[in-house]
Write an enzyme that holds these catalytic residues in place. Structure first.
Site, PDB file in Angstrom:
ATOM      1  N   GLU A 105       0.779  -1.230   0.000  1.00 14.78           N
ATOM      2  CA  GLU A 105       0.000   0.000   0.000  1.00 14.78           C
ATOM      3  C   GLU A 105       0.813   1.283   0.000  1.00 14.78           C
ATOM      4  O   GLU A 105       0.302   2.341   0.385  1.00 14.78           O
ATOM      5  CB  GLU A 105      -0.912   0.015   1.239  1.00 14.78           C
ATOM      6  CG  GLU A 105      -0.163   0.094   2.574  1.00 14.78           C
ATOM      7  CD  GLU A 105       0.100  -1.245   3.224  1.00 14.78           C
ATOM      8  OE1 GLU A 105       0.333  -1.293   4.443  1.00 14.78           O
ATOM      9  OE2 GLU A 105       0.063  -2.256   2.494  1.00 14.78           O
ATOM     10  N   ASN A 106       2.059   1.266  -0.440  1.00 21.11           N
ATOM     11  CA  ASN A 106       2.879   2.470  -0.424  1.00 21.11           C
ATOM     12  C   ASN A 106       2.060   3.708  -0.795  1.00 21.11           C
ATOM     13  O   ASN A 106       1.348   3.711  -1.798  1.00 21.11           O
ATOM     14  CB  ASN A 106       4.037   2.336  -1.426  1.00 21.11           C
ATOM     15  CG  ASN A 106       4.681   0.982  -1.385  1.00 21.11           C
ATOM     16  OD1 ASN A 106       5.277   0.593  -0.392  1.00 21.11           O
ATOM     17  ND2 ASN A 106       4.554   0.243  -2.483  1.00 21.11           N
ATOM     18  N   GLU A 144      -5.859  -2.287  -0.660  1.00 19.75           N
ATOM     19  CA  GLU A 144      -4.720  -1.364  -0.675  1.00 19.75           C
ATOM     20  C   GLU A 144      -5.168   0.086  -0.614  1.00 19.75           C
ATOM     21  O   GLU A 144      -4.501   0.925   0.012  1.00 19.75           O
ATOM     22  CB  GLU A 144      -3.860  -1.603  -1.917  1.00 19.75           C
ATOM     23  CG  GLU A 144      -3.349  -3.034  -2.074  1.00 19.75           C
ATOM     24  CD  GLU A 144      -2.715  -3.593  -0.820  1.00 19.75           C
ATOM     25  OE1 GLU A 144      -2.006  -2.835  -0.121  1.00 19.75           O
ATOM     26  OE2 GLU A 144      -2.930  -4.785  -0.522  1.00 19.75           O
TER      27      GLU A 144
END
Length: 948
Positions: free
Chosen positions: A349-350, A383
Site C-alpha cells: 500500500e505504499n 490497498e
C-alpha cells in the site's frame, strides 16, 4: 565482474544544479554540504570503531532524536535490457545502486550518539550539522550492528543539545536484491523471442518493498513506524525509463546520453516502510475520480492490449467510495499503481505508489476467468483502504499491525459491494475469511491480535505478525464491534479517529477511546475496552455450548488439541433466533454456566445462535437441537440464513476435530447437499471435507468416501450440465463459483461423465491449439483434471503453453494445473524446475511446491524436496510452505521428521509455523486414531444403503 558505471561529468554538473535548488529550499544535496565543509577546514574521514564493539542493549531506537525530513538521492545502475545484436557491444549487467541521504531531526534529549538503522549498505562520509547555528559537529566514528539491532551508531565529539535541530548526511551504496525485498530487480519478457536462445525480449526493472523493516536496506534511516517524516526524493535513472515515486513528479530532465533525473514533490508525513519507487519502461492507463489523477502502469504489451483497463476504472470507483465514507479526501493529487512481474506479497500500500504482483492487477478479456475480477477489485480495495488505515493513521508499533490490516480487510467488504454490486460478495468473502481465521486460531501456538510490545521486537517476530490471523481475525473483531455498538456509532467513531490522528500514530487503546465516546453519545452502555480487550489481547476464541432443553449455556476456549487447558473467557455477544422467533441479542460475560430463557426450545423448535455470523466464536448444541437443524436443512434450508447454512457445517466439522461432538454428527451435516445448489453451503462442505481427504486419501476410507461424494455432487453437477452443457457459464456470480465447485468435486471423486468431459475438452484444445475451446472460468479445473487422467503428452503440452504464453492469467492457471498429474516422474521434474528462475519465478516457487504437495502423489516428494533445497525455496513464503507441505502429516514418524527438521534447518524466522505444524500433526495423529473406524463405517453404511 559487473560494470559499476562511474558517474560522468555531466551527472556531476547536474548534481550541482540540483544543489542550487536545495539552497533555495526545494531539495538538499551532497554538494551543498561539501561547499559548507570546504570553508571549515574539515578533519579527515573518521575511522570506524572496531566491529566487535558490544551492541546496544535494546532493539528499539532511542527516542532522543525525532526525524522530520529526509532528502534522498538514489541511482540504480541497472540496465533495463541487454542488447545482443551484430556489431553491438553488450553492457555487463550491474546490480549496484548508489545514493546519499540527509535526515533532518530534532533533539529532545541531550546525547553524543546518533542511532539509526542500516543493513547491507556500505555507508560512508558522515556529516553532522547543527542547522540552527550552521555549525558542523565532529564525528568520531561509526559502528554498524548488522547482526543484532541493525543499528548504525554514530559517535560525536560534542553533544547534541535538547531543543536543537540537526542534520546527518551519509553516502551509501548497495546491491539490488534478488529476494524481492528492499530495492530489488525484477525481470520480464516483452514480446516473444524469435528463438529459445534469443534474449532480446528480456527486460529488467527496479522496484522496492520496504515493509516491515526493509527501508534500512535501501538507505540509512530511523526505520520504525512511529518515526514519521517527509521524504524529498530524487532518482537518477536510465534515459529510456520512467521513475515513479510516492508523490507527483516535480521535475525530470536529461543529464547526458545515458542518464536523466526525476525529482518528486515531498511526500506526506509518513513512516519509512511506505517509501517506494520504481524504475521501468512500463506505460500507464490514465483514469480519474475527478480530483485525483490515477495512473495504472504495466508492461507496454499489457497496457496496449487493455489488460490494465479494468483495474484503472475500478480504482476510481473505490477511491471515491472511501473519500465519501471517511469524509476525508485522499491527500495527494496523483495515485499511481504498478503491476510488477515479481513481488513477494500480492500488493503493498505504499502511499501514492501502490505496487501489485501483476496477476493481482491485470485482467485479460478472453483469457482471465470472469471470477478473476473478484481478486483484482478485492486487492485494490484493500490497498486503497490502507491509504487511510496505515498510511494516514499508522500503528505505533508492529504489535498493533492488525489495526492496519484488520481495517483494510473490513472496509474491503463494503467497498467491493459498492464497486461491484452484482458480485454479491459480502457473505461469501466474510465467511471465507472467517474460516481461515478460525483454522489457525484454534491452535495453542496462535497469538493475540495485539500482543505486548516487548514480545514483538526482533525482525523475525515482526514478520510473524503478518500472518493469515492478522489479516482475517482483525476484520471479524471489527465487524463484531460494529454489531455491538451499531453501525452508526461505529462509523462516527472511525471518521473522528481518522480525522484527529491524521499523520500520527495510534494503538488500539486510542481506537477503544474513540469508540467509547461514540457509544456514550449514542446512549449506549457497552464498556468497549473491557469487552474488546478479551478479543485482542488473548489468543484464540471461544465455543459456546447451548442446551436447548434447559437453556443452560457456557463458554470455553476452542482448541483442536483437547489436552490443552485454558482459563480464558470472553465477553460474548450472541444473536439468537428460532424457527418461531426473530433474532434477539444476548450477552454471555462469564466463564460460569448460566441459564437464559432465550435458549430454551419451545415445543421442540430448533434454536440458532450467532445469526449471520456476527460473532467470532463457534456454537455447539445438545444432540437434539443439532438434529432439528439438520432436518430443517433437508426440508427447507431457506428458513436458515445463508451464512449460517455454511457455518453450521463448519462448526460441526471443527467441533468434531476438537472431539466436542461425534464425527458422525459432522458427517450428517452433509446429508442435505444432494438438493442444495447455493454456493456457500457447498463451499463450506467441500473445504471441511478436504481435511478428511488429507487424513484419509492414503487409507481404505478414501474409496467409500469418494463414492459418497460422487452421489452427493451428482445433483449439483447435473444442475449445471443441464443449465449450460458446461460450454458456458451462468450469469449469476455465485452460480459461476458453484459451477466450478461442481466440476471439481465431481471430477476429483471420479464421476465418469465429469472425467470424460474434462479429457475431451482438453483433447480438443490440444488438437485445435485454441484456448477458446474452454471457457476461461473453467480452464483451471479442466486443465487439472485432464492432467490427472492423462500422462506425458498432456503434461508437456501444458508446459510448452506455460513457457510460451505472455498472458498472466493463463500462466497462473497452467502453473497450478501442471501439479495435478499423478505421474511421479513428472512431478519430480516439475519440482526441479522450481530451482530455475528462468522456468519458475522466485515469487512462484512456494505456491508451485504447495500445489504439488496438495496432490497426494506429490506430497512426499515435496517434503523431501524442500528439505533438500531449503536455502533456496524458503526465500519467499517460507511459513506457508511449512504449513502446506506438512498438512497431511498424521503419523508418529512424520512428527519425528518434522521435529528433526526444526532442529537441523535454519528456521528461526519461521519458528511459529514449525510449532503450529508440529501441533497440527499431533492433533491429526490423535484424531485419526480415534475416528478412522467410525468414519469408515459411516461412509460404507451410506454407500451400502444407496446401492441396496
Amino acid at each position: 565482474m559487473p560494470k559499476t558505471s562511474p558517474v560522468s561529468k555531466a551527472i556531476a554538473a547536474t548534481f550541482a544544479v540540483l544543489t542550487v535548488g536545495a539552497i533555495v529550499g526545494i531539495v538538499t544535496m551532497v554538494i551543498f554540504y561539501k561547499v559548507q565543509i570546504s570553508t571549515m577546514d574539515p578533519t579527515p574521514r573518521p575511522t570506524f570503531l572496531p566491529t566487535t564493539a558490544a551492541p546496544p542493549p535494546v532493539i528499539r531506537l532511542p527516542t532522543d532524536l525525532i526525524p522530520h525530513r529526509y532528502d534522498l538521492f538514489f541511482q540504480p545502475h541497472l540496465y533495463t535490457k541487454i542488447i545482443q545484436e551484430v556489431n553491438v557491444t553488450s553492457p555487463n549487467q550491474t546490480h549496484l545502486f548508489t545514493g546519499n541521504s540527509t535526515v533532518h531531526f530534532h533533539c529532545v534529549q541531550t546525547t553524543r550518539t546518533i542511532y539509526l538503522h542500516s543493513l547491507d549498505l556500505d555507508v560512508s562520509g558522515p556529516v553532522v550539522m547543527d542547522t540552527d547555528q550552521n555549525r558542523r559537529i565532529h564525528v568520531l566514528g561509526m559502528d554498524n550492528h548488522e547482526d543484532t539491532s541493525n543499528f548504525l551508531q554514530i559517535h560525536l565529539k560534542d553533544h547534541l543539545e535538547a531543543g536543537g535541530n540537526y542534520s546527518l548526511f551519509l553516502d551509501f551504496e548497495g546491491q539490488l536484491s534478488e529476494e524481492l525485498v528492499g530495492m530489488y530487480v525484477s525481470t520480464y519478457t516483452e514480446g516473444q523471442p524469435a528463438h529459445e536462445d534469443d534474449t532480446d525480449a528480456d527486460r529488467f526493472l527496479v522496484a522496492t518493498h520496504l515493509q516491515p523493516g526493509y527501508a534500512r536496506r535501501v538507505f540509512p534511516c530511523f526505520d520504525e513506524p512511529e518515526m514519521k517524516a517527509e521524504f524529498y526524493v530524487t532518482i537518477i535513472h536510465r534515459i529510456d525509463t520512467t521513475a515513479l515515486g510516492n508523490s507527483e513528479r516535480a521535475e525530470s530532465n536529461i543529464i547526458d546520453e545515458d542518464w536523466k533525473y526525476t525529482r518528486f514533490h515531498p511526500t506526506p508525513t509518513m513512516s519509512t516502510y511506505l517509501l517506494a519507487f520504481t524504475v521501468s519502461e512500463f506505460t500507464p492507463v490514465v483514469s480519474t475520480n475527478g480530483r485525483v489523477s490515477i495512473r495504472t502502469y504495466a508492461r507496454p504489451e499489457a497496457t496496449a492490449k487493455g489488460h490494465a483497463k479494468y483495474a484503472a476504472n475500478i480504482t476510481s470507483t473505490v477511491l471515491t467510495f472511501y473519500e465519501k465514507k471517511f469524509e476525508i479526501n485522499y491527500p495527494q493529487r496523483t495515485l499511481d499503481q504498478i503491476a510488477l512481474p515479481d513481488m513477494g506479497p500480492a500488493a503493498m500500500e505504499n502511499w501514492g505508489l501502490i505496487t501489485y504482483e501483476q496477476g493481482a492487477l491485470l485482467f485479460e478479456d478472453g483469457v482471465s476467468s470472469a471470477l478473476h475480477k473478484e481478486w483484482i477489485v478485492t486487492i485494490i480495495a484493500h490497498e486503497l483502504a490502507h491509504q487511510w488505515f496505515g498510511n494516514l493513521v499508522t500503528m505505533k508499533w508492529w504489535n498493533d499491525v492488525w489495526l492496519n490490516e484488520g481495517f483494510a480487510s473490513y472496509m474491503t467488504y463494503y467497498s467491493v459491494d459498492h464497486a461491484e454490486p452484482s458480485f454479491k460478495m459480502m457473505d461469501a468473502t466474510v465467511l471465507s475469511d472467517l474460516h481461515v481465521a478460525f483454522e489457525s486460531d484454534a491452535l495453542t501456538t496462535s497469538h493475540p491480535l495485539s500482543p505486548p510490545q516487548e514480545e514483538v521486537q526482533q525482525m523475525d517476530q515482526i514478520e510473524q505478525m503478518f500472518d493469515s490471523l492478522t489479516y482475517t481475525k482483525g476484520p471479524f473483531v471489527l465487524r463484531m464491534l460494529a454489531d455491538i455498538v451499531n453501525e452508526r456509532a461505529f462509523n462516527k467513531a472511525i471518521n473522528k479517529y481518522l480525522s484527529d490522528f491524521s499523520y500520527k500514530n495510534t494503538d488500539q487503546d486510542d481506537l477503544w477511546d474513540y469508540m467509547q465516546k461514540a457509544v456514550d453519545e449514542d446512549g449506549g452502555h457497552t464498556n468497549v475496552a473491557k469487552v474488546m480487550d478479551t478479543w485482542t489481547k488473548q489468543n484464540g476464541y471461544p465455543v459456546i455450548t447451548i442446551n436447548t432443553t434447559t437453556g443452560e449455556i457456557y463458554q470455553r476456549h476452542f482448541l483442536f488439541n483437547d489436552t490443552s487447558e485454558s482459563s480464558q473467557w470472553w465477553h460474548i455477544p450472541i444473536r439468537v433466533m428460532s424457527n418461531g422467533s426473530q433474532s434477539d441479542f444476548v450477552w454471555l460475560d462469564t466463564s460460569d454456566t448460566v441459564k437464559k430463557e432465550e435458549f430454551v426450545s419451545k415445543k421442540g423448535e430448533w434454536i440458532l445462535a450467532n445469526v449471520n455470523c456476527f460473532g467470532y466464536y463457534r456454537v455447539n448444541y445438545n444432540p437434539e437441537n443439532w438434529e432439528r437443524l439438520f432436518t430443517q436443512l433437508e426440508k427447507d434450508p431457506q428458513r436458515i440464513p445463508l451464512m449460517n447454512r455454511g457455518q453450521l457445517i463448519d462448526d460441526a466439522f471443527n467441533l468434531a476435530r476438537a472431539k466436542l461432538v461425534n464425527v458422525t454428527l459432522a458427517l450428517n451435516s452433509t446429508r442435505f447437499l444432494f438438493h442444495e445448489t447455493d454456493y456457500l453451503p457447498w463451499e463450506s462442505a467441500v473445504r471441511n471435507l478436504q481435511y478428511f481427504v488429507l487424513m484419509f486419501d492414503r487409507t481404505e476410507v478414501y474409496g467409500p468416501m469418494q463414492a459418497y461424494l460422487r452421489e452427493k455432487v451428482g445433483g449439483l453437477y447435473n444442475h449445471f450440465q443441464n443449465l449450460t452443457d458446461l460450454s458456458e457459464v451462468p450469469e449469476v456470480h455465485s452460480e459461476q463459483h458453484n459451477q466450478i465447485t461442481a466440476i471439481n468435486v465431481a471430477c476429483s471423486n471420479g464421476l465418469p461423465e465429469c472425467v470424460a468431459m474434462a479429457t475431451k475438452m482438453y483433447a480438443n484444445w490440444m488438437e485445435s491449439n485454441s484456448t477458446n475451446m474452454i471457457h476461461p472460468n473453467l480452464r483451471s479445473k479442466i486443465y487439472c483434471h485432464a492432467m490427472a487422467a492423462g500422462g506425458k503428452e498432456e503434461w508437456e503440452f501444458a508446459w510448452n503453453k506455460f513457457q510460451t504464453t505472455s498472458d498472466t492469467s493463463e500462466k497462473d492457471q497452467l502453473r497450478k494445473a501442471l501439479a495435478c498429474t499423478k505421474k511421479i516422474w513428472l512431478l519430480n521434474r516439475y519440482l526441479e524446475y522450481t530451482l530455475d528462475p528462468e522456468k519458475i519465478r522466485l515469487m512462484d516457487v512456494a505456491p508451485t511446491i504447495l500445489y504439488i504437495a496438495e496432490n497426494v502423489a506429490g506430497q512426499a516428494l515435496a517434503w523431501n524436496f524442500i528439505r533438500a533445497h531449503w536455502d533456496y525455496v524458503s526465500k519467499a513464503h517460507a511459513s506457508a510452505l511449512i504449513m502446506g507441505v506438512t498438512s497431511r502429516f498424521s503419523t508418529q514418524f512424520e512428527l519425528e521428521e518434522l521435529e528433526r527438521f526444526s532442529r537441523d534447518y535454519s528456521v528461526d524466522s519461521e519458528s511459529r509455523a514449525v510449532q503450529q505444524a508440529m501441533e497440527q500433526t499431533q492433533v491429526n495423529i490423535q484424531w485419526l486414531s480415534e475416528n478412522k473406524d467410525a468414519v469408515l463405517e459411516w461412509f460404507e453404511r451410506q454407500t451400502a444403503s444407496k446401492s441396496g
